[in-house]
Write a protein that holds these residues in place. Sequence first.
Motif, short mmCIF file in Angstrom:
data_model
loop_
_atom_site.label_atom_id
_atom_site.label_comp_id
_atom_site.label_asym_id
_atom_site.label_seq_id
_atom_site.Cartn_x
_atom_site.Cartn_y
_atom_site.Cartn_z
N GLU A 271 0.83 -1.20 0.00
CA GLU A 271 0.00 0.00 0.00
C GLU A 271 0.87 1.26 0.00
O GLU A 271 0.62 2.20 -0.78
N ALA A 272 1.90 1.27 0.84
CA ALA A 272 2.80 2.43 0.91
C ALA A 272 3.54 2.63 -0.42
O ALA A 272 3.75 3.76 -0.87
N SER A 273 3.91 1.53 -1.05
CA SER A 273 4.61 1.61 -2.34
C SER A 273 3.69 2.16 -3.42
O SER A 273 4.10 2.97 -4.26
N MET A 274 2.43 1.71 -3.41
CA MET A 274 1.47 2.22 -4.39
C MET A 274 1.17 3.70 -4.15
O MET A 274 0.98 4.47 -5.11
N LYS A 275 1.16 4.12 -2.89
CA LYS A 275 0.94 5.54 -2.59
C LYS A 275 2.10 6.37 -3.11
O LYS A 275 1.91 7.49 -3.63
N GLU A 276 3.31 5.83 -3.01
CA GLU A 276 4.48 6.53 -3.55
C GLU A 276 4.37 6.68 -5.06
O GLU A 276 4.69 7.73 -5.62
N VAL A 277 3.90 5.62 -5.72
CA VAL A 277 3.67 5.69 -7.17
C VAL A 277 2.60 6.73 -7.47
O VAL A 277 2.77 7.59 -8.35
N TYR A 278 1.49 6.67 -6.74
CA TYR A 278 0.36 7.57 -6.98
C TYR A 278 0.77 9.04 -6.83
O TYR A 278 0.33 9.90 -7.61
N ASP A 279 1.59 9.34 -5.85
CA ASP A 279 2.00 10.72 -5.57
C ASP A 279 3.10 11.22 -6.50
O ASP A 279 3.43 12.41 -6.48
N SER A 280 3.67 10.35 -7.30
CA SER A 280 4.79 10.75 -8.16
C SER A 280 4.33 11.68 -9.28
O SER A 280 3.17 11.64 -9.72
N ASP A 281 5.23 12.53 -9.74
CA ASP A 281 4.92 13.45 -10.83
C ASP A 281 4.53 12.68 -12.09
O ASP A 281 3.61 13.08 -12.81
N ALA A 282 5.22 11.57 -12.33
CA ALA A 282 4.97 10.79 -13.55
C ALA A 282 3.54 10.25 -13.57
O ALA A 282 2.85 10.32 -14.60
N TYR A 283 3.09 9.73 -12.43
CA TYR A 283 1.73 9.17 -12.39
C TYR A 283 0.69 10.28 -12.47
O TYR A 283 -0.31 10.13 -13.18
N GLN A 284 0.89 11.38 -11.79
CA GLN A 284 -0.08 12.47 -11.82
C GLN A 284 -0.17 13.08 -13.22
O GLN A 284 -1.26 13.48 -13.66
N GLU A 285 0.94 13.14 -13.93
CA GLU A 285 0.93 13.64 -15.31
C GLU A 285 0.14 12.70 -16.21
O GLU A 285 -0.60 13.14 -17.10
N TYR A 286 0.29 11.39 -15.97
CA TYR A 286 -0.49 10.40 -16.73
C TYR A 286 -1.98 10.60 -16.48
O TYR A 286 -2.78 10.60 -17.43
N GLU A 287 -2.38 10.77 -15.23
CA GLU A 287 -3.80 10.94 -14.92
C GLU A 287 -4.38 12.18 -15.60
O GLU A 287 -5.48 12.14 -16.14
N GLU A 288 -3.61 13.26 -15.59
CA GLU A 288 -4.11 14.48 -16.22
C GLU A 288 -4.19 14.33 -17.74
O GLU A 288 -5.13 14.82 -18.37
N ARG A 289 -3.24 13.61 -18.30
CA ARG A 289 -3.20 13.41 -19.75
C ARG A 289 -4.43 12.65 -20.25
O ARG A 289 -4.92 12.91 -21.34
N VAL A 290 -4.93 11.71 -19.45
CA VAL A 290 -6.06 10.89 -19.88
C VAL A 290 -7.36 11.26 -19.14
O VAL A 290 -8.30 10.48 -19.09
N ASN A 291 -7.39 12.46 -18.55
CA ASN A 291 -8.59 12.99 -17.89
C ASN A 291 -9.08 12.12 -16.74
O ASN A 291 -10.28 11.91 -16.56
N LEU A 292 -8.12 11.63 -15.94
CA LEU A 292 -8.47 10.88 -14.73
C LEU A 292 -8.29 11.72 -13.47
O LEU A 292 -8.42 11.20 -12.37
N HIS A 293 -8.00 12.98 -13.64
CA HIS A 293 -7.64 13.83 -12.50
C HIS A 293 -8.80 14.62 -11.93
O HIS A 293 -8.64 15.36 -10.96
N TYR A 294 -9.99 14.45 -12.49
CA TYR A 294 -11.11 15.25 -12.03
C TYR A 294 -11.60 14.84 -10.65
O TYR A 294 -12.19 15.63 -9.93
N ARG A 295 -11.38 13.60 -10.29
CA ARG A 295 -11.86 13.09 -9.01
C ARG A 295 -10.69 12.42 -8.30
O ARG A 295 -9.92 11.70 -8.92
N GLU A 296 -10.56 12.65 -7.01
CA GLU A 296 -9.49 12.03 -6.23
C GLU A 296 -9.56 10.51 -6.36
O GLU A 296 -10.59 9.90 -6.08
N GLY A 297 -8.46 9.93 -6.79
CA GLY A 297 -8.44 8.50 -7.02
C GLY A 297 -8.05 7.68 -5.81
O GLY A 297 -8.51 6.55 -5.64
N TRP A 298 -7.22 8.24 -4.95
CA TRP A 298 -6.63 7.42 -3.89
C TRP A 298 -7.58 7.12 -2.75
O TRP A 298 -8.22 8.01 -2.18
N LEU A 299 -7.67 5.84 -2.42
CA LEU A 299 -8.27 5.37 -1.18
C LEU A 299 -7.36 4.26 -0.66
O LEU A 299 -7.03 3.33 -1.40
N GLY A 300 -6.99 4.35 0.62
CA GLY A 300 -6.18 3.30 1.22
C GLY A 300 -6.97 2.02 1.40
O GLY A 300 -8.19 1.97 1.15
#
Length: 322
Positions: A271-300
Amino acid sequence: MLIKQSLLAAGSLGLALVGYASVTIASDTAENYPTKPLQFLVAAGAGGGTDNFARTVKPMLEEVLDTRVTVVNLPSASGAIAHQRTANSEPDGHTLDFASSTLVTSLAAGQNPTGLDELTPVARMQSDVMTLIVDPEKYPDFESFRKHAEENPGEVIIGGTHAASPDRMAFLSFRDASGLDINFIPYDEEGSVSANVMGGNIDGMFGEISSTLSYMESGEMMPILVFAEERLENFPDIPTTVEHGWDLTDGNERGIFVNADTPEAILAKIEASMKEVYDSDAYQEYEERVNLHYREGWLGSEDYRQQLEKNLENYKRLLEEN
């Protein structure tokens, strides 16, 4: 009496030592995790949203955990084979199930033999926004679609991928909230649904905003209603369900699961490793690129479990009523 007390004391000490040893072993195992390459079982076919999600996470998690990952697509039976294989895998955290909301929609429909008691959610990382999609030449906006449906009860047809899909649940939720008399036809694959919308054989489909971009650019299809509380920043002209008075904001959620018997220490590390991936610039850029950034995705893990259980009960209710 003294002998009996001594035996009881020795027994208690033995149990304590066993418990301590178990905790120590679990802790050591988590510290050394992963001890071999990971396997991502994708409960969907190649090229779809869940597959893209898994393949985007793959190199990022490989870097975080310094390991290798193999991706295996198992789309058969709405992904049920992926869930079964994960539930039957070694509970060591090396087999990860990447799934969408189809996991709970198929459970609600009785089409998935693997329950939430056999899988432990690691995290939700995506909450894709659902939309009503039409041919804009037929329905230029939602009001024209709504007027046609009200004037022609029972004649409007919505297509979807199968009877227990997230898009059918979106259809049932929308029909329940709006009171419109509309019908649903299932197809084998999303491409067939899109083709029939564009061909004029059906009136529309429900799908994620991220899946409609190419059609929007070509003008062949267009979302006319968004399942959201507020209008989307990049699509300010598309009305929302909430502004029409409908408490309807369901989307297609995507997350990761492991065998239910996976030790808590290993689960916490994943879970901690996935959160690190989720918070990374690379992953957030991917979400914005494909319009996944409108709603908070993360839930533990625990919050995601509660959300899944809530969704499962709601989908069961919709299926029973319809």
